[in-house]
Design a protein around this motif. Structure first.
Motif, mmCIF file in Angstrom:
data_model
loop_
_atom_site.group_PDB
_atom_site.id
_atom_site.type_symbol
_atom_site.label_atom_id
_atom_site.label_comp_id
_atom_site.label_asym_id
_atom_site.label_seq_id
_atom_site.Cartn_x
_atom_site.Cartn_y
_atom_site.Cartn_z
ATOM 1 N N LYS A 168 0.854 -1.149 -0.039
ATOM 2 C CA LYS A 168 0.030 -0.007 0.020
ATOM 3 C C LYS A 168 0.835 1.268 -0.025
ATOM 4 O O LYS A 168 0.695 2.440 -0.820
ATOM 5 N N LEU A 169 1.744 1.150 0.809
ATOM 6 C CA LEU A 169 2.758 2.432 1.095
ATOM 7 C C LEU A 169 3.618 2.693 -0.346
ATOM 8 O O LEU A 169 3.558 3.914 -0.780
ATOM 9 N N CYS A 170 3.882 1.596 -0.863
ATOM 10 C CA CYS A 170 4.650 1.697 -2.059
ATOM 11 C C CYS A 170 3.879 2.427 -3.277
ATOM 12 O O CYS A 170 4.245 3.215 -4.036
ATOM 13 N N LEU A 171 2.686 1.875 -3.306
ATOM 14 C CA LEU A 171 1.714 2.518 -4.555
ATOM 15 C C LEU A 171 1.394 3.950 -4.103
ATOM 16 O O LEU A 171 1.523 4.617 -5.034
ATOM 17 N N THR A 172 1.172 4.294 -2.759
ATOM 18 C CA THR A 172 0.991 5.626 -2.244
ATOM 19 C C THR A 172 2.255 6.492 -2.523
ATOM 20 O O THR A 172 2.054 7.555 -3.154
ATOM 21 N N ASP A 173 3.518 5.965 -2.424
ATOM 22 C CA ASP A 173 4.603 6.808 -2.739
ATOM 23 C C ASP A 173 4.512 7.055 -4.090
ATOM 24 O O ASP A 173 5.175 8.289 -4.484
ATOM 25 N N ALA A 174 4.313 6.042 -4.994
ATOM 26 C CA ALA A 174 4.202 6.363 -6.396
ATOM 27 C C ALA A 174 3.355 7.484 -6.858
ATOM 28 O O ALA A 174 3.668 8.294 -7.715
ATOM 29 N N GLY A 175 2.050 7.461 -6.028
ATOM 30 C CA GLY A 175 1.062 8.484 -6.584
ATOM 31 C C GLY A 175 1.540 9.812 -6.050
ATOM 32 O O GLY A 175 1.291 10.702 -7.017
ATOM 33 N N VAL A 176 2.062 9.749 -4.799
ATOM 34 C CA VAL A 176 2.676 11.049 -4.632
ATOM 35 C C VAL A 176 3.700 11.617 -5.609
ATOM 36 O O VAL A 176 3.702 12.924 -5.796
#
Ligand code: FMN
Length: 267
Positions: free
Chosen positions: A210-218
């Motif tokens: 989840k955090l990796c996907l969120t980092d990519a979006g950010v």
């Protein structure tokens, strides 16, 4: 592989997910929902231990072809940039300058400061935010029409700048992968944001995906604004095939291309 085999396998996977979801009190009908709820819900307590320093960058042999920057600034006001941001697919024919290319990467993934993190010195703080400051997402650049960069793919190393991972024709391969997006043929570069889940897994365990996907979006949203501020045109792209990107960027199996941003010039 026969189509039915794939269907059977995905049905079995769906069934297993359903069992896991039931066991964990997750009441969701769709498979995407089940997967998302699994990775976000099963572990909510981070495990925090770094007996060795966190890894913030990929180490690649070879010379860097451009420094880490950033070099160029924008004279546009922040809210004018926000107003001007839009998915622009109407690229001009001119090449991007190398300074603009490295500046876009640097103002997003470059190091703004150094700090002590998890009791280890030398931790980079980037211009864009990342979960735990662990920089789970790296930036790569497919140079299609960038002055001073041979056509090919490059890794943006915040310490060394652009390091080549592959040299050769990529434009046709990318255009052929998405034949309905003819506008892509005029992109001067494609930045690919690549997830390194193990960087966050050490601290966050099952929450890592989840955090990796969120980092990519950010990072993607941040980079799109920087590209706008530097007067280029940009469009976020979720649809480039992972296998093609992994091969072209010369990624390790654990590195996952998550989202791309096509960038082109205005003229
Ligand atoms: C995660 C994500 C994936 C996207 N993928 C594509 C894509 O594959 N092709 C494309 O033309 N636009 C893509 N877009 C751009 C959207 O179509 C666009 O943001 C949306 O239509 C709203 O328009 P605007 O960005 O101009 O406000 C993507 C945007 C995001 C955030």
């Amino acid at each position: 592989m026969h189509e039915n085999d794939a269907f059977d396998r995905s049905a079995r996977l769906a069934e297993s997910l359903e069992i896991i979801a039931r066991e964990n009190d997750i009441d969701h009908e769709t498979m995407t929902g089940k997967i998302l709820h699994m990775v976000t819900g099963l572990v909510s307590e981070p495990k925090s231990s770094f007996p060795t320093p966190p890894t913030y960058r990929r180490v690649i042999e070879g010379e860097s072809v451009a420094g880490p920057g950033p070099k160029m600034q924008s004279s546009h006001g922040f809210f004018d940039v926000v107003k001007a941001r839009a998915s622009r697919r109407d690229f001009g024919d001119s090449p991007l300058s190398l300074d603009i290319m490295t500046s876009i990467l640097a103002w997003t993934l470059g190091q703004r400061e150094e700090t002590i993190a998890y009791d280890w010195r030398g931790a980079p703080l980037r211009y864009c935010a990342s979960a735990g400051g662990l920089a789970s997402v790296d930036g790569y650049c497919l140079a299609l029409n960038v002055n001073g960069l041979a056509e090919g793919s490059y890794y943006y190393d915040y310490q060394r700048g652009l390091v080549q991972t592959f040299i050769g024709a990529v434009t046709e391969k990318i255009a052929a992968a998405l034949p309905s997006m003819t506008w892509l043929e005029k992109a001067a570069a494609i930045v690919v944001l690549v997830g390194n889940p193990e960087r966050v897994d050490r601290k966050y365990g099952v929450m890592a995906s989840k955090l990796c996907l969120t980092d990519a979006g950010v990072a993607a949203g941040h980079l799109e604004l920087v590209a706008t501020a530097l007067e280029t045109r940009a469009c976020i792209l979720g649809s480039l095939p992972v296998a093609l990107l992994s091969e072209t960027l010369v990624l390790e199996p654990e590195q996952i291309p998550l989202v791309s941003i096509a960038i082109g010039s205005r003229t």
